[in-house]
Enzyme design. Structure first.
Site, PDB file in Angstrom:
ATOM      1  N   GLU A 100       0.873  -1.167   0.000  1.00 26.67           N
ATOM      2  CA  GLU A 100       0.000   0.000   0.000  1.00 26.67           C
ATOM      3  C   GLU A 100       0.914   1.222   0.000  1.00 26.67           C
ATOM      4  OE1 GLU A 100      -2.757   0.308   3.291  1.00 26.67           O
ATOM      5  OE2 GLU A 100      -3.442   2.273   2.564  1.00 26.67           O
ATOM      6  N   ARG A 160       5.213 -12.851   9.699  1.00 26.93           N
ATOM      7  CA  ARG A 160       5.893 -11.610   9.355  1.00 26.93           C
ATOM      8  C   ARG A 160       7.227 -11.536  10.078  1.00 26.93           C
ATOM      9  NH1 ARG A 160       2.175  -7.755   9.458  1.00 26.93           N
ATOM     10  NH2 ARG A 160       3.602  -6.023   9.554  1.00 26.93           N
ATOM     11  N   LYS A 175       4.203   0.713   9.827  1.00 25.76           N
ATOM     12  CA  LYS A 175       4.337   1.949   9.050  1.00 25.76           C
ATOM     13  C   LYS A 175       3.790   3.145   9.838  1.00 25.76           C
ATOM     14  CE  LYS A 175       2.965   0.155   4.981  1.00 25.76           C
ATOM     15  NZ  LYS A 175       2.549   0.086   3.575  1.00 25.76           N
TER      16      LYS A 175
END
Ligand code: ATP
Ligand code: MG
Length: 561
Positions: free
Chosen positions: A36, A261, A271
């Protein structure tokens, strides 16, 4: 985790091999990396990039770069550009397969209409807060919206008017009609579209309704013919919804596979948190060399090959874990040891006058550029009467295990001469300002013809020839292994390391470094690995310390064995 040659586990390879064997996708392997564009990429993304592009390379397939640009409020062109730079820098190529979820807004809208017509979606008038309240909890089933049974005609009409811009943000949403009593909260009539009167970086003001991530993602995968839609574990509970859309729309069905992850000690990777550090000026931008971003690591001097090696070593597993930062540093040292040119630099200069050396004489010592790489050749390093050594390489009253320079003691100046300290010169405060030494002219090249041994070998610079440089030393950005481990009322910024950046304004480096290009990497002999910073100008050299020479990974392993 081992640093021997055992291949790390990667359960996804096994799935692909089995599918190839059974002919599931006709032997096709097509993955995608779907960022994104709402921030810069970090080392966690690097794991995903190496995995997705790596699998495509290994199985002769393809990997798309797809921007998941469904939320115009947080997305910017700057992020799109940085993501492309970072993926290429890591060594991967998407050829002409650069896609955007926004390319599919038209198709996604058509599909939403199909869901409405099939009775699988409805326009809801509940507010966001009400939807949340109606949703229920893990232990309590949800409640159906009073608007759930609107007629298909009314839904079609309202949805079209949502698209036309007749309504304000937040007045209506389109929801899937699935099951408000489902044990999986993602299936409790998830929102598919919301009204957002916002300018999109690519579609401008063409749309004022935007699809939600879950609704856009699987269908984008389907449009692109993706075989393996690889995502992180938190999407495991979304998989039934991913499958539901593809099944109800009756379109090509990729397979979603989840993996753990990457988490790393001493850093944060969300983020949202990284954005906070940047926006609040707690670091110097996204590419601050202390940031876990790919751009920060590039600036710091991390070679892309070391990051790829790291991704390979950590493997791909199904259970969450936190990787020790020391493993990443181990990978850096492995790579830099092979590729970085050795040079001499003095971070804390102490002047040494060689009293029996001719005043104006200059000799050139031949120095090996990289003993690990014979092709790297040699260079000539000037030697003269006044040299700098590292202040810590001298002790007036040497400790028992100190074998470097001390009064009356002989040591080797690397590639040059043996010198013996004869005098220690101090200022009025008693601080040492200069040493006087004598040299043995028979020892040029750093060897004594009479076989005389010295225990210490020091690096040095000719004072008349050395260049000044600014050197930036970095340490972890956080003092705790887990920066989120905080007290009441604190957040992760409370654990920021006040000593994460130390600037040495007046270091000295070899004259061979004049004109060194930003991004060039060196080993300052006996000190650490360094990289030329982009702040460098023709008359001001700036170096970033990439990583120290001392391996801590071996120690970490011993502890855990
Ligand atoms: P954040 O949660 O920090 O906002 P994100 O996962 O939403 O990050 P995306 O841009 O959506 O960020 O991520 C792009 C891809 O990178 C996704 O497929 C995601 O699964 C993967 N990814 C993100 N963070 C990690 C991580 N720490 N380890 C491995 N893969 C990751
Ligand atoms: Mg995401």
């Amino acid at each position: 985790m081992t640093n021997d040659q055992t291949p790390p586990p990667n359960f996804i390879k096994k799935i692909i091999e089995d599918d190839i064997e059974s002919g599931k996708y006709n032997g096709r392997v097509h993955t995608r990396f779907p960022p994104e564009p709402n921030g810069y990429l970090h080392i966690g993304h690097a794991k995903s990039i190496c995995l997705n592009f790596g699998l495509a390379n290994e199985f002769n397939g393809f990997c798309n770069l797809r921007f998941d640009d469904t939320n115009p409020i947080k997305e910017e062109q700057e992020y799109i550009d940085s993501i492309k730079t970072d993926v290429r820098w890591l060594g991967f190529d998407w050829d002409d397969r650069e896609f955007y979820a926004s390319d599919y807004f038209g198709q996604l809208y058509e599909w939403a209409i199909k869901l409405i017509k099939d009775g699988h979606a409805y326009v809801d008038s509940l507010s966001a807060d009400e939807i949340r309240a109606y949703r229920g909890t893990l232990t309590e089933s949800g409640r159906e919206s009073p608007y759930r049974d609107r007629s298909i005609e009314e839904n079609l009409d309202l949805f079209e008017r949502m698209k036309k811009g007749e309504f304000e943000d937040g007045t209506y949403v389109l929801r899937a009609k699935i099951d408000m009593a489902s044990g999986n909260l993602n299936l409790r009539d998830p929102v598919l579209y919301r009204i957002l009167h916002a300018e999109h970086p690519r579609t401008g003001d063409e749309w004022c309704i935007y699809p939600m991530y879950d609704y856009a993602h699987g269908q984008s995968d389907s449009i692109e013919g993706i075989t393996y839609s690889i995502c992180t574990l938190e999407f495991e509970d979304h998989r039934p919804l991913y499958n539901w859309f593809l099944d109800e729309l009756d379109i090509y069905h990729p397979q979603q596979i989840e993996f753990a992850r990457l988490n790393l000690t001493y850093t944060v990777m969300s983020k949202r948190k990284l954005l906070r550090l940047v926006k609040n000026n707690l670091v110097n931008g996204w590419d601050d060399p202390r940031m876990p971003t790919i751009s920060g690591m590039r600036r710091r001097g991390y070679p892309p090959a070391a990051i790829r090696d790291f991704a390979e070593r950590i493997g791909v597993a199904k259970n969450d874990s936190t990787i020790d930062f020391a493993l990443l540093e181990y990978c850096l040292r492995q790579e830099l040891n092979q590729s970085a040119a050795r040079v001499m630099a003095i971070l804390d200069p102490l002047k040494v006058v060689i009293t029996n050396y001719p005043d104006d004489k200059v000799e050139y010592a031949e120095a090996v550029n990289n003993q690990e790489d014979p092709a790297a050749g040699t260079r000539q390093v000037p030697f003269s009467k006044v040299v700098y050594i590292e202040r810590e390489d001298f002790q007036e009253i040497p400790h028992k295990k100190f074998f470097r320079l001390a009064p009356g003691r002989e040591v080797r100046l690397m590639h040059a001469y043996y010198i013996t300290c004869t005098d220690v010169i101090k200022d009025e405060n008693g601080d040492i300002v200069e040493l006087h030494c004598t040299y043995d002219p028979e020892t040029w090249g750093g060897d004594s013809p009479d076989g005389r041994r010295v225990k210490g070998t020091l690096h040095w610079l000719s004072a008349a020839h050395a260049l000044s440089a600014e050197v930036r030393l970095y340490d972890h950005l956080f003092t705790k292994e887990n920066p989120d481990d905080v007290g009441e009322g604190e957040d992760f910024t409370a654990n920021m390391n006040p000593d994460s950046l130390q600037v040495i304004a007046q270091a000295k480096v070899e004259p061979s470094l004049a004109g060194a290009e930003p991004g060039s990497r060196y080993q300052f002999l006996r000190t650490a690995y360094f990289c030329v910073d982009p702040d460098t100008t023709p008359d001001h050299l700036v170096f970033n310390r990439t990583v120290t020479l001392r391996d801590t990974w071996a120690k970490v392993q011993q502890k855990s064995n």
